[in-house]
Design a protein around this motif. Structure first.
Motif, short mmCIF file in Angstrom:
data_model
loop_
_atom_site.label_atom_id
_atom_site.label_comp_id
_atom_site.label_asym_id
_atom_site.label_seq_id
_atom_site.Cartn_x
_atom_site.Cartn_y
_atom_site.Cartn_z
N ARG A 35 -0.77 -0.66 0.65
CA ARG A 35 0.55 -0.40 1.24
C ARG A 35 1.29 -1.71 1.47
O ARG A 35 2.49 -1.81 1.21
CB ARG A 35 0.40 0.36 2.55
CG ARG A 35 0.17 1.83 2.39
CD ARG A 35 0.25 2.56 3.74
NE ARG A 35 -0.68 3.66 3.73
CZ ARG A 35 -1.93 3.64 4.16
NH1 ARG A 35 -2.43 2.54 4.70
NH2 ARG A 35 -2.70 4.70 4.09
N GLU A 39 4.84 -2.92 0.08
CA GLU A 39 5.97 -3.31 0.93
C GLU A 39 6.50 -4.69 0.55
O GLU A 39 7.69 -4.95 0.65
CB GLU A 39 5.56 -3.28 2.40
CG GLU A 39 5.35 -1.88 2.93
CD GLU A 39 4.71 -1.85 4.30
OE1 GLU A 39 4.60 -2.92 4.96
OE2 GLU A 39 4.32 -0.75 4.74
N ARG A 41 6.61 -5.68 -2.35
CA ARG A 41 7.18 -5.43 -3.68
C ARG A 41 6.43 -6.12 -4.81
O ARG A 41 7.01 -6.47 -5.83
CB ARG A 41 8.66 -5.79 -3.71
CG ARG A 41 9.45 -4.90 -2.78
CD ARG A 41 10.88 -4.83 -3.19
NE ARG A 41 11.49 -3.70 -2.52
CZ ARG A 41 12.43 -3.80 -1.60
NH1 ARG A 41 12.88 -4.98 -1.25
NH2 ARG A 41 12.95 -2.73 -1.05
#
Length: 111
Positions: A35, A39, A41
């Protein structure tokens, strides 16, 4: 096998075949790590019809490299930037090699 054969996807590095749990287990990380790099990217997993994250083999290689850097003490944002730059450099080197081969093939032989 035909072009529409689903088994052709086994050789596709970009096919999102792995669930978040499986992907995390494969690279020895937590789902939270996946995750976090999402986040940041570094990778953008595709979503199943049910909204679950799905990862490709290419994304797992990228995630595994980021995990190596984080395990060595690199902050996650810096690790993501390093991996992005390494990936860009690899692409540029591949393109340069292709141009070099094309240029060498176009040169007349030296007598």
């Amino acid at each position: 096998m035909t072009a529409d054969d689903p088994y052709d996807r086994f050789d596709d590095d970009d096919y999102p075949a792995y669930t978040m749990g499986r992907a995390a287990a494969m690279i020895g990380a937590t789902q939270g790590f996946l995750r976090a790099i999402g986040e940041a990217r570094l990778i953008t997993p595709l979503r199943s019809e049910g909204g679950h994250r799905r990862y490709s083999r290419y994304q797992l290689r990228i995630a595994a490299r980021a995990r190596e850097l984080v395990d060595q003490g690199t902050p996650i944002d810096a690790a993501c930037r390093i991996v992005i730059l390494e990936d860009q450099l690899e692409d540029a080197q591949r393109i340069n090699a292709e141009y070099r081969r094309a240029a060498e093939a176009a040169e007349p032989p030296v007598a």
